[in-house]
Design an enzyme around this catalytic site. Structure first.
Site, PDB file in Angstrom:
ATOM      1  N   CYS A  98      -6.476  -4.881   9.633  1.00 35.69           N
ATOM      2  CA  CYS A  98      -6.327  -3.428   9.646  1.00 35.69           C
ATOM      3  C   CYS A  98      -7.704  -2.769   9.615  1.00 35.69           C
ATOM      4  O   CYS A  98      -8.522  -3.067   8.737  1.00 35.69           O
ATOM      5  CB  CYS A  98      -5.495  -3.003   8.438  1.00 35.69           C
ATOM      6  SG  CYS A  98      -5.611  -1.255   8.020  1.00 35.69           S
ATOM      7  N   GLU A  99      -7.984  -1.891  10.564  1.00 34.30           N
ATOM      8  CA  GLU A  99      -9.308  -1.286  10.636  1.00 34.30           C
ATOM      9  C   GLU A  99      -9.538  -0.245   9.543  1.00 34.30           C
ATOM     10  O   GLU A  99     -10.677   0.168   9.307  1.00 34.30           O
ATOM     11  CB  GLU A  99      -9.541  -0.655  12.011  1.00 34.30           C
ATOM     12  CG  GLU A  99      -8.723   0.572  12.311  1.00 34.30           C
ATOM     13  CD  GLU A  99      -9.068   1.168  13.665  1.00 34.30           C
ATOM     14  OE1 GLU A  99      -8.863   2.372  13.830  1.00 34.30           O
ATOM     15  OE2 GLU A  99      -9.540   0.428  14.563  1.00 34.30           O
ATOM     16  N   HIS A 100      -8.489   0.179   8.865  1.00 33.40           N
ATOM     17  CA  HIS A 100      -8.642   1.185   7.815  1.00 33.40           C
ATOM     18  C   HIS A 100      -9.031   0.579   6.473  1.00 33.40           C
ATOM     19  O   HIS A 100      -9.666   1.247   5.654  1.00 33.40           O
ATOM     20  CB  HIS A 100      -7.342   1.981   7.653  1.00 33.40           C
ATOM     21  CG  HIS A 100      -6.921   2.687   8.893  1.00 33.40           C
ATOM     22  ND1 HIS A 100      -5.603   2.754   9.312  1.00 33.40           N
ATOM     23  CD2 HIS A 100      -7.647   3.339   9.836  1.00 33.40           C
ATOM     24  CE1 HIS A 100      -5.539   3.429  10.443  1.00 33.40           C
ATOM     25  NE2 HIS A 100      -6.755   3.785  10.783  1.00 33.40           N
ATOM     26  N   HIS A 101      -8.628  -0.683   6.222  1.00 31.44           N
ATOM     27  CA  HIS A 101      -8.886  -1.301   4.927  1.00 31.44           C
ATOM     28  C   HIS A 101      -9.512  -2.688   5.021  1.00 31.44           C
ATOM     29  O   HIS A 101      -9.804  -3.293   3.989  1.00 31.44           O
ATOM     30  CB  HIS A 101      -7.574  -1.414   4.131  1.00 31.44           C
ATOM     31  CG  HIS A 101      -6.896  -0.105   3.913  1.00 31.44           C
ATOM     32  ND1 HIS A 101      -5.883   0.350   4.732  1.00 31.44           N
ATOM     33  CD2 HIS A 101      -7.090   0.862   2.982  1.00 31.44           C
ATOM     34  CE1 HIS A 101      -5.471   1.539   4.308  1.00 31.44           C
ATOM     35  NE2 HIS A 101      -6.184   1.878   3.258  1.00 31.44           N
ATOM     36  N   GLN A 139      -1.693  -1.377  14.561  1.00 31.14           N
ATOM     37  CA  GLN A 139      -0.579  -1.991  15.275  1.00 31.14           C
ATOM     38  C   GLN A 139      -0.222  -1.235  16.548  1.00 31.14           C
ATOM     39  O   GLN A 139       0.079  -1.833  17.584  1.00 31.14           O
ATOM     40  CB  GLN A 139       0.637  -2.082  14.352  1.00 31.14           C
ATOM     41  CG  GLN A 139       1.838  -2.777  14.979  1.00 31.14           C
ATOM     42  CD  GLN A 139       2.945  -3.019  13.980  1.00 31.14           C
ATOM     43  OE1 GLN A 139       2.675  -3.349  12.815  1.00 31.14           O
ATOM     44  NE2 GLN A 139       4.191  -2.854  14.400  1.00 31.14           N
ATOM     45  N   HIS A 167       1.754  -5.606   6.728  1.00 33.69           N
ATOM     46  CA  HIS A 167       0.373  -5.191   6.513  1.00 33.69           C
ATOM     47  C   HIS A 167       0.018  -5.315   5.034  1.00 33.69           C
ATOM     48  O   HIS A 167       0.671  -4.690   4.183  1.00 33.69           O
ATOM     49  CB  HIS A 167       0.183  -3.744   6.960  1.00 33.69           C
ATOM     50  CG  HIS A 167       0.489  -3.512   8.410  1.00 33.69           C
ATOM     51  ND1 HIS A 167      -0.463  -3.049   9.307  1.00 33.69           N
ATOM     52  CD2 HIS A 167       1.623  -3.680   9.144  1.00 33.69           C
ATOM     53  CE1 HIS A 167       0.084  -2.928  10.510  1.00 33.69           C
ATOM     54  NE2 HIS A 167       1.349  -3.313  10.421  1.00 33.69           N
ATOM     55  N   CYS A 169      -2.442  -4.003   3.640  1.00 35.18           N
ATOM     56  CA  CYS A 169      -2.912  -2.723   3.124  1.00 35.18           C
ATOM     57  C   CYS A 169      -1.770  -1.945   2.479  1.00 35.18           C
ATOM     58  O   CYS A 169      -2.005  -0.993   1.722  1.00 35.18           O
ATOM     59  CB  CYS A 169      -3.566  -1.893   4.228  1.00 35.18           C
ATOM     60  SG  CYS A 169      -2.520  -1.585   5.660  1.00 35.18           S
TER      61      CYS A 169
END
Length: 205
Positions: A98-101, A139, A167, A169
């Site tokens: 996940c690019e956010h976390h 995703q 996920h 995250c």
């Protein structure tokens, strides 16, 4: 099933993105080694103690393997007569971050398409899915990129992709609740014709 393939081809002739191959990515390995050591210090560990001496190298090796993943040959196609026969491949699982976390996610991938003179080699579906999973991702974009690549290689605009992902995250931080996220990409007749879309969804179930 009414295909309207000529109209779909004309509609997509100006999509230059489908003509471009994905670019290979590379890591700064020496910097990763430094960062791995710094990370251990930042979380209160001693990178010089037994058990952690090789951890920065292993960590850097993993990042290099993940980012510089080589899917091999993905463009094996076979010529065939134009057909309205649907092709579905399901049950493929890919791993991404996940690019956010920067936390892991797993996605079960199902792909459907209607050939327009070219069929894709069976193993290439998984190679394509892994190719786009091996980067910082979300995703929704992963599904779009897989669909783009199937269209680019086969020349058909009739492509469907469904992803079901878990996920970390969500399950490993924050709300800490297990859950499955489902996303889909429907193009061409998969979007335009309810019966075609439902046939695909039934097949992948």
């Amino acid at each position: 099933m009414v295909m309207h393939m000529d109209q779909e081809r004309a509609r997509n002739n100006g999509h230059d993105a489908h003509d471009e191959q994905p670019q290979a990515r590379h890591v700064d390995y020496a910097r990763l080694l430094e960062l791995g050591r710094e990370l251990l210090i930042a979380v209160g560990e001693n990178p010089d103690r037994e058990g952690l001496l090789d951890t920065p190298r292993r960590w850097a090796d993993w990042w290099r393997e993940f980012i510089e993943y080589d899917p091999g040959k993905t463009e094996t196609i076979f010529n065939t007569a134009s057909t309205d026969q649907m092709v579905c491949v399901s049950g493929m699982r890919v791993f991404s971050l996940c690019e956010h976390h920067l936390l892991p996610m797993w996605c079960d991938v199902s792909i459907g398409y209607i050939p327009d003179g070219k069929v894709l080699g069976l193993s290439k579906f998984a190679r394509i899915a892994h190719q786009f999973a091996h980067q910082l991702q979300i995703q929704e974009r992963l599904g779009q990129e897989i669909a783009d690549e199937i269209s680019r290689i086969t020349g058909t605009s009739h492509v469907a992709v469904v992803l079901k992902g878990e996920h970390l995250c969500m399950t490993g931080r924050g709300i800490r609740t297990p859950g499955v996220m489902t996303s889909s990409v429907m193009r061409g007749v998969f979007r335009e014709h309810y019966e075609t879309r439902m046939e695909f969804l039934r097949l992948i179930e």
